[in-house]
Write a protein that holds these residues in place. Structure first.
Motif, short mmCIF file in Angstrom:
data_model
loop_
_atom_site.label_atom_id
_atom_site.label_comp_id
_atom_site.label_asym_id
_atom_site.label_seq_id
_atom_site.Cartn_x
_atom_site.Cartn_y
_atom_site.Cartn_z
N MET A 155 0.97 -1.20 0.23
CA MET A 155 -0.05 0.08 -0.08
C MET A 155 0.84 1.16 0.11
N ALA A 156 1.93 1.26 0.87
CA ALA A 156 2.59 2.33 0.98
C ALA A 156 3.24 2.55 -0.50
N ASP A 157 3.86 1.48 -1.28
CA ASP A 157 4.47 1.78 -2.48
C ASP A 157 3.39 2.59 -3.40
N ALA A 158 2.17 2.15 -3.42
CA ALA A 158 1.26 2.74 -4.37
C ALA A 158 1.12 4.14 -3.99
N LEU A 159 1.04 4.53 -2.70
CA LEU A 159 0.72 5.65 -2.33
C LEU A 159 2.15 6.73 -2.24
N ASP A 160 3.27 6.14 -2.79
CA ASP A 160 4.68 6.60 -2.85
C ASP A 160 5.12 7.22 -1.41
N MET A 161 4.72 6.20 -0.61
CA MET A 161 5.44 6.61 0.90
C MET A 161 6.37 5.76 1.32
N THR A 162 7.40 6.39 2.20
CA THR A 162 8.45 5.64 2.71
C THR A 162 7.99 4.80 3.89
N VAL A 163 8.46 3.73 4.40
CA VAL A 163 7.95 2.95 5.22
C VAL A 163 9.50 2.50 5.82
N VAL A 164 9.29 2.75 7.20
CA VAL A 164 10.54 2.29 8.34
C VAL A 164 10.09 1.23 9.03
N ALA A 165 10.79 0.04 8.77
CA ALA A 165 10.55 -0.92 9.58
C ALA A 165 11.36 -0.82 11.02
#
Length: 64
Positions: free
Chosen positions: A1-11
């Motif tokens: 989902m984050a990729d589709a929204l062009d968002m960066t995710v931090v694990a």
């Protein structure tokens, strides 16, 4: 989902190579946790940033 929204995710809390591999397969590009570094004081951060890589050397993975 984050990729589709062009968002960066931090694990957060990544501690093992297995966890990192799974996150890389899921296209997560940002991680934090003991696999990167132990907790550092503010004075230690500049030294870590100039190392060239935040990841410690990992042993070669055997291909079966």
């Amino acid at each position: 989902m984050a990729d589709a929204l062009d968002m960066t995710v931090v694990a957060e809390g990544v501690e093992t190579r297995e966890q990192l591999n799974i996150l890389q397969e899921l296209k997560c590009t940002e991680v934090q946790g003991y696999i990167v570094s132990k907790a550092l004081s503010a004075d230690e951060i500049p030294r870590m940033m100039v190392r060239g890589s935040l990841f410690p050397p990992m042993p070669a993975l055997a291909l079966a």
